[in-house]
Design an enzyme around this catalytic site. Structure first.
Site, PDB file in Angstrom:
ATOM      1  N   SER A  99       0.791  -1.235   0.000  1.00 25.56           N
ATOM      2  CA  SER A  99       0.000   0.000   0.000  1.00 25.56           C
ATOM      3  C   SER A  99       0.820   1.280   0.000  1.00 25.56           C
ATOM      4  O   SER A  99       0.247   2.371  -0.080  1.00 25.56           O
ATOM      5  CB  SER A  99      -0.966   0.005   1.193  1.00 25.56           C
ATOM      6  OG  SER A  99      -2.083  -0.805   0.927  1.00 25.56           O
TER       7      SER A  99
ATOM      8  N   LYS B 240       0.067   3.726  -2.747  1.00 26.32           N
ATOM      9  CA  LYS B 240      -0.922   4.811  -2.701  1.00 26.32           C
ATOM     10  C   LYS B 240      -0.280   6.193  -2.620  1.00 26.32           C
ATOM     11  O   LYS B 240      -0.946   7.201  -2.878  1.00 26.32           O
ATOM     12  CB  LYS B 240      -1.887   4.596  -1.531  1.00 26.32           C
ATOM     13  CG  LYS B 240      -2.782   3.367  -1.695  1.00 26.32           C
ATOM     14  CD  LYS B 240      -3.789   3.259  -0.570  1.00 26.32           C
ATOM     15  CE  LYS B 240      -4.700   2.061  -0.749  1.00 26.32           C
ATOM     16  NZ  LYS B 240      -4.047   0.771  -0.443  1.00 26.32           N
TER      17      LYS B 240
ATOM     18  N   SER C   6      -6.113   3.449   4.242  1.00 21.32           N
ATOM     19  CA  SER C   6      -5.455   2.709   3.153  1.00 21.32           C
ATOM     20  C   SER C   6      -6.506   1.951   2.351  1.00 21.32           C
ATOM     21  O   SER C   6      -6.338   0.770   2.018  1.00 21.32           O
ATOM     22  CB  SER C   6      -4.395   1.740   3.689  1.00 21.32           C
ATOM     23  OG  SER C   6      -3.564   1.292   2.654  1.00 21.32           O
TER      24      SER C   6
ATOM     25  N   LYS D 270       3.343   6.561   4.737  1.00 19.06           N
ATOM     26  CA  LYS D 270       2.392   5.507   4.398  1.00 19.06           C
ATOM     27  C   LYS D 270       2.896   4.128   4.799  1.00 19.06           C
ATOM     28  O   LYS D 270       4.051   3.789   4.571  1.00 19.06           O
ATOM     29  CB  LYS D 270       2.110   5.545   2.895  1.00 19.06           C
ATOM     30  CG  LYS D 270       0.993   4.629   2.446  1.00 19.06           C
ATOM     31  CD  LYS D 270      -0.358   5.159   2.857  1.00 19.06           C
ATOM     32  CE  LYS D 270      -1.468   4.148   2.623  1.00 19.06           C
ATOM     33  NZ  LYS D 270      -1.385   2.995   3.558  1.00 19.06           N
TER      34      LYS D 270
END
Length: 433
Positions: free
Chosen positions: A73, A76, A133, A235
């Site tokens: 993730s 992202k 997320s 993140k």
């Protein structure tokens, strides 16, 4: 802090979207069956990391920084980069709506869970990606910006190439498992630096700890936002294949560092490693400002896990980690009771020698005092003659415990550290403060 890029982004965006449309139109759709993962070298650990100075871009530390890894993730961040780009160019507003398509709504967790046809504001969508997320929201945003996720993924790759991400390929906007989606610690650090450099007005979204959506409070996964002073993004990421990933950044004394940790065996290990890297990085920067020549690698104790790791059998998103069990066949933090030889026991029983000098040798920085003491015992046990005239001590500061042999003369400290390094024991010489 950062100089704003002055390239003709509108022209590039239009050209990129056109090329992405062409690529997306001819790219084969991914099969519905599970896609086998890229076969990484089985003998190489999944762990990779890098630390850079956000202002200059200087690499302060790297470990397998150019080895291919699954970004999970952390992907992202690029989805958000292109979202911020659309906002900055006026192609979209924070109050605009992002509609959930059937394909977006069908994405695997983690997700917001809107039904097809339902919508949320762009502001809510950004928070859903940074905090939750949400994979469904990432796909919906991709479709909103490029018409389809495949076209958006092609644009992600093109923009990454423009930013200098030479070893990255995106095929989806969320980071869900796909063997074709590959990046590196270095490339993700480049992306992290770019997003805060190019869109400082939106960077604060990465610091959001939680938000309320339709009456429900959604808490984020980035625990360092609460646990580390100065840490403000970026993140997290996790799949079975990638391990636990984190792209992070922190500010201390007016300096900003960026670090990327990939392939951690657990959230706690990943977070501890991230904090160790950043704290050691700040310490090194401070020492350099005083004229010392040192590096992060010479100051950090690298305790990579070994042995098989027992993970859930199903790919999961960032938030679905309940019940995760980590089993290591060898625990680097628990080597068992140390056997003390009669000679060493007798030496320990003698009255402590008066320190001969004010110099010291540091042999590691740790998250706990017990680990620092353990390192001192191990070094003393293996190199008793080298540190015979030194006093073992643990210095605690900023949540880090530094294992040191103190009370040495300058020559003795330099000689001891030189001997330790020759035996592959990381160390650094500390001058009187």
């Amino acid at each position: 802090m950062f100089a704003k890029l002055t390239s003709a982004r509108s022209v590039l965006a239009a050209a990129g979207l056109a090329l992405a449309t062409l690529i997306g139109a001819v790219a084969p759709a991914p099969a519905s069956a599970a896609i086998p993962y890229l076969q990484l070298n089985a003998s190489e650990p999944k762990y990779a990391a890098i630390v850079i100075d956000a202002n200059s871009g200087e690499v302060l530390y790297d470990k397998r920084a150019d080895s291919p890894r699954y970004p999970a993730s952390v992907t992202k961040v690029m989805t958000l980069y292109l979202t911020f780009e659309a906002l900055g160019e006026g192609r979209m507003k924070l109050t605009d709506r992002v509609v959930m398509s059937p394909r977006a709504a069908a994405q695997a967790p983690t997700k917001i869970g809107l039904r097809p046809g339902d919508s949320m504001s762009v502001d809510e969508a950004i928070k859903a990606m940074t905090v939750k997320s949400a994979n469904d929201v990432a796909v919906a945003m991709a479709e909103r910006l490029a018409g389809s996720e495949s076209r958006f993924a092609a644009l992600m790759t093109l923009r990454g190439q423009e930013l200098g991400m030479r070893n990255t390929r995106f095929v989806n906007a969320s980071g869900l498992p796909d063997s074709r989606q590959i990046s590196t610690a270095r490339d993700l650090a480049i992306l992290s630096r770019a997003v805060m450099r190019d869109f400082p007005q939106y960077y604060s979204y990465f610091s959001v700890r939680g938000f309320t959506f339709r009456g429900n409070y959604i808490k984020g996964h980035n625990r360092l936002l609460d646990n580390m002073e100065g840490f403000d993004g970026l993140k997290t990421g996790y799949t079975n294949a990638s391990g636990f990933n984190l792209a992070g950044s922190a500010v201390r004394d007016g300096r900003r560092l960026i670090a990327v940790v990939l392939g951690g065996p657990s959230t706690a290990w990943r977070d501890n490693n991230m904090e160790d890297l950043l704290l050691t990085g700040f310490d090194v920067m401070k020492r350099r400002s005083r004229g010392e020549r040192t590096t992060i690698a010479a100051n950090i104790y690298e305790d990579e896990p070994s042995g098989p790791i027992d993970r859930p059998s199903v790919e999961q998103g960032d938030g679905d980690q309940a019940g995760l069990k980590i089993v290591l066949t060898e625990n680097p933090h628990n080597p068992g009771p140390m056997k003390v030889s009669p000679t060493l026991r007798a030496a320990q029983a003698k009255p402590a020698k008066k320190p001969q000098g004010e110099w010291a040798v540091q042999v590691g920085a740790f998250k706990s005092k017990s680990l620092a003491n353990e390192q001192l015992k191990l070094v003393r046990g293996r190199f008793a003659k080298v540190v015979a005239d030194a006093e073992a001590a643990v210095e605690g500061a900023g949540g880090t415990f530094r294992a040191q042999f103190q009370g040495l003369t300058a020559d003795a400290a330099r000689g001891a550290c030189s001997t330790l390094k020759a035996k592959r024991v990381p160390c650094m010489v500390l001058s009187p403060r």
